[in-house]
Design an enzyme around this catalytic site. Structure first.
Site, PDB file in Angstrom:
ATOM      1  N   GLN A 266     -16.785  -8.921  37.460  1.00 49.76           N
ATOM      2  CA  GLN A 266     -15.352  -8.683  37.586  1.00 49.76           C
ATOM      3  C   GLN A 266     -15.043  -7.194  37.475  1.00 49.76           C
ATOM      4  O   GLN A 266     -15.826  -6.425  36.928  1.00 49.76           O
ATOM      5  CB  GLN A 266     -14.594  -9.457  36.494  1.00 49.76           C
ATOM      6  CG  GLN A 266     -14.755 -10.960  36.582  1.00 49.76           C
ATOM      7  CD  GLN A 266     -14.260 -11.530  37.901  1.00 49.76           C
ATOM      8  OE1 GLN A 266     -13.165 -11.242  38.334  1.00 49.76           O
ATOM      9  NE2 GLN A 266     -15.094 -12.320  38.556  1.00 49.76           N
ATOM     10  N   CYS A 267     -13.881  -6.816  37.992  1.00 53.54           N
ATOM     11  CA  CYS A 267     -13.391  -5.447  37.928  1.00 53.54           C
ATOM     12  C   CYS A 267     -13.483  -4.934  36.487  1.00 53.54           C
ATOM     13  O   CYS A 267     -13.126  -5.670  35.572  1.00 53.54           O
ATOM     14  CB  CYS A 267     -11.943  -5.437  38.407  1.00 53.54           C
ATOM     15  SG  CYS A 267     -11.143  -3.845  38.349  1.00 53.54           S
ATOM     16  N   PRO A 268     -14.001  -3.768  36.263  1.00 52.04           N
ATOM     17  CA  PRO A 268     -14.386  -2.695  37.180  1.00 52.04           C
ATOM     18  C   PRO A 268     -15.876  -2.643  37.483  1.00 52.04           C
ATOM     19  O   PRO A 268     -16.359  -1.670  38.053  1.00 52.04           O
ATOM     20  CB  PRO A 268     -13.975  -1.442  36.416  1.00 52.04           C
ATOM     21  CG  PRO A 268     -14.326  -1.780  34.994  1.00 52.04           C
ATOM     22  CD  PRO A 268     -13.982  -3.269  34.872  1.00 52.04           C
TER      23      PRO A 268
ATOM     24  N   ASP B 237     -15.587 -10.511  43.518  1.00 56.76           N
ATOM     25  CA  ASP B 237     -14.285 -10.203  42.930  1.00 56.76           C
ATOM     26  C   ASP B 237     -13.333  -9.722  44.026  1.00 56.76           C
ATOM     27  O   ASP B 237     -13.601  -8.708  44.676  1.00 56.76           O
ATOM     28  CB  ASP B 237     -14.435  -9.128  41.855  1.00 56.76           C
ATOM     29  CG  ASP B 237     -13.122  -8.773  41.182  1.00 56.76           C
ATOM     30  OD1 ASP B 237     -12.112  -9.470  41.415  1.00 56.76           O
ATOM     31  OD2 ASP B 237     -13.092  -7.796  40.413  1.00 56.76           O
TER      32      ASP B 237
END
Length: 79
Positions: A15-17, A42
């Site tokens: 997932q981000c980042p 993502d």
């Protein structure tokens, strides 16, 4: 004419980042002009990776999405 080798980064299920951070780290290990393909799941990577490339001076050669997998082909910039 031969095709250049393309390094692959599997950032799926991150997932981000994390996809951007891992792409940044991997690009730093490659020579300027080298090509990296990043695969991510993502949806935010569709925004984050192009933005990262523009800010860091890398060329985003291609961006696709198929079956929930986002693929980015990046040519490392000079810096």
């Amino acid at each position: 004419m031969s095709t250049p080798d393309i390094a692959i980064l599997d950032a799926r299920d991150l997932q981000c980042p994390w996809p951007v951070l891992k792409a940044r780290k991997r690009l730093l290990m490659l020579a300027p002009g080298a090509v990296l393909q990043v695969e991510a799941t993502d949806p935010m990577s569709a925004i984050d990776i192009p933005h990262f490339c523009a800010e860091a001076g890398h060329a985003l050669i291609a961006q696709t999405v198929e079956n929930g997998i986002y693929r980015f082909v990046i040519r490392r910039g000079e810096r």
